[in-house]
Design a protein around this motif. Structure first.
Motif, mmCIF file in Angstrom:
data_model
loop_
_atom_site.group_PDB
_atom_site.id
_atom_site.type_symbol
_atom_site.label_atom_id
_atom_site.label_comp_id
_atom_site.label_asym_id
_atom_site.label_seq_id
_atom_site.Cartn_x
_atom_site.Cartn_y
_atom_site.Cartn_z
ATOM 1 N N PHE A 183 0.806 -1.214 0.000
ATOM 2 C CA PHE A 183 0.000 0.000 0.000
ATOM 3 C C PHE A 183 0.846 1.273 0.000
ATOM 4 N N ILE A 184 2.074 1.176 0.481
ATOM 5 C CA ILE A 184 2.928 2.367 0.526
ATOM 6 C C ILE A 184 4.157 2.239 -0.357
ATOM 7 N N SER A 185 4.262 1.111 -1.083
ATOM 8 C CA SER A 185 5.399 1.000 -1.998
ATOM 9 C C SER A 185 5.168 1.966 -3.153
ATOM 10 N N GLN A 235 -0.645 8.561 -11.150
ATOM 11 C CA GLN A 235 -0.593 7.114 -10.920
ATOM 12 C C GLN A 235 -0.626 6.788 -9.429
ATOM 13 N N GLN A 236 0.182 7.495 -8.654
ATOM 14 C CA GLN A 236 0.242 7.225 -7.221
ATOM 15 C C GLN A 236 -1.099 7.539 -6.547
ATOM 16 N N LEU A 237 -1.734 8.645 -6.936
ATOM 17 C CA LEU A 237 -3.041 8.997 -6.366
ATOM 18 C C LEU A 237 -4.104 7.964 -6.747
ATOM 19 N N ASP A 257 -6.677 1.613 -3.340
ATOM 20 C CA ASP A 257 -6.398 0.848 -2.128
ATOM 21 C C ASP A 257 -7.179 1.355 -0.910
ATOM 22 N N GLY A 258 -7.981 2.392 -1.104
ATOM 23 C CA GLY A 258 -8.850 2.873 -0.041
ATOM 24 C C GLY A 258 -8.189 3.785 0.973
ATOM 25 N N ILE A 295 -8.991 4.652 6.999
ATOM 26 C CA ILE A 295 -7.855 3.717 7.050
ATOM 27 C C ILE A 295 -6.557 4.397 6.628
ATOM 28 N N GLY A 296 -6.662 5.421 5.798
ATOM 29 C CA GLY A 296 -5.479 6.222 5.461
ATOM 30 C C GLY A 296 -4.953 6.961 6.674
ATOM 31 N N LYS A 297 -5.900 7.484 7.483
ATOM 32 C CA LYS A 297 -5.501 8.181 8.715
ATOM 33 C C LYS A 297 -4.832 7.226 9.692
#
Length: 136
Positions: free
Chosen positions: A13-15, A50-52, A58-59, A80-82
């Motif tokens: 999710f953060i790669s 792309q990243q956004l 991915d929610g 879930i991002g928070k």
């Protein structure tokens, strides 16, 4: 059913070179707009888009499109991002400490955008060593 390694699952999710920075940017500002973000981060339009898209898929990020002209779009963190911000904060602090220990040049912008007390308290000596405390 295939078993999945939790570390690999979470890292997917953060790669990506900019995902953690984009998430922190949204967290710090409350929301971001595409063109303004292009002006504040050294990132290409293609990579930011792309990243956004991936963060939204991915929610972790929600895209809000306002029905106004000219078109206005903002990106905000989902719940879930928070939740992920806490983990990113720990990773950031850990990284700064390791970089300082190993004498890796730290991008001065890292100190400028991480002004919150939680960072300064944890990294005060490193901020001082990098002449970044007065900017906080």
């Amino acid at each position: 059913m295939e078993r999945v390694n939790p570390y690999l699952y979470g890292m997917q999710f953060i790669s990506g070179k900019w995902k953690a920075t984009i998430l922190h940017h949204i967290h710090t500002l409350g929301h971001i707009r595409f063109n303004k973000t292009l002006k504040t981060l050294p990132i290409t339009e293609k990579v930011l888009a792309q990243q956004l898209r991936e963060l939204e898929r991915d929610g972790l990020v929600k895209r809000i499109q306002y029905q106004v002209m000219p078109l206005k779009v903002e990106y905000v963190l989902t719940d879930i991002g928070k939740e992920l911000i806490l983990a990113l904060d720990i990773l950031y602090i850990w990284s700064i400490k390791r970089m300082h220990e190993r004498k890796v040049d730290i991008d001065p912008d890292a100190f400028i955008v991480h002004k919150a007390e939680k960072y300064v308290n944890e990294l005060k000596d490193i901020y001082i060593a990098n002449n970044a405390l007065e900017e906080v």
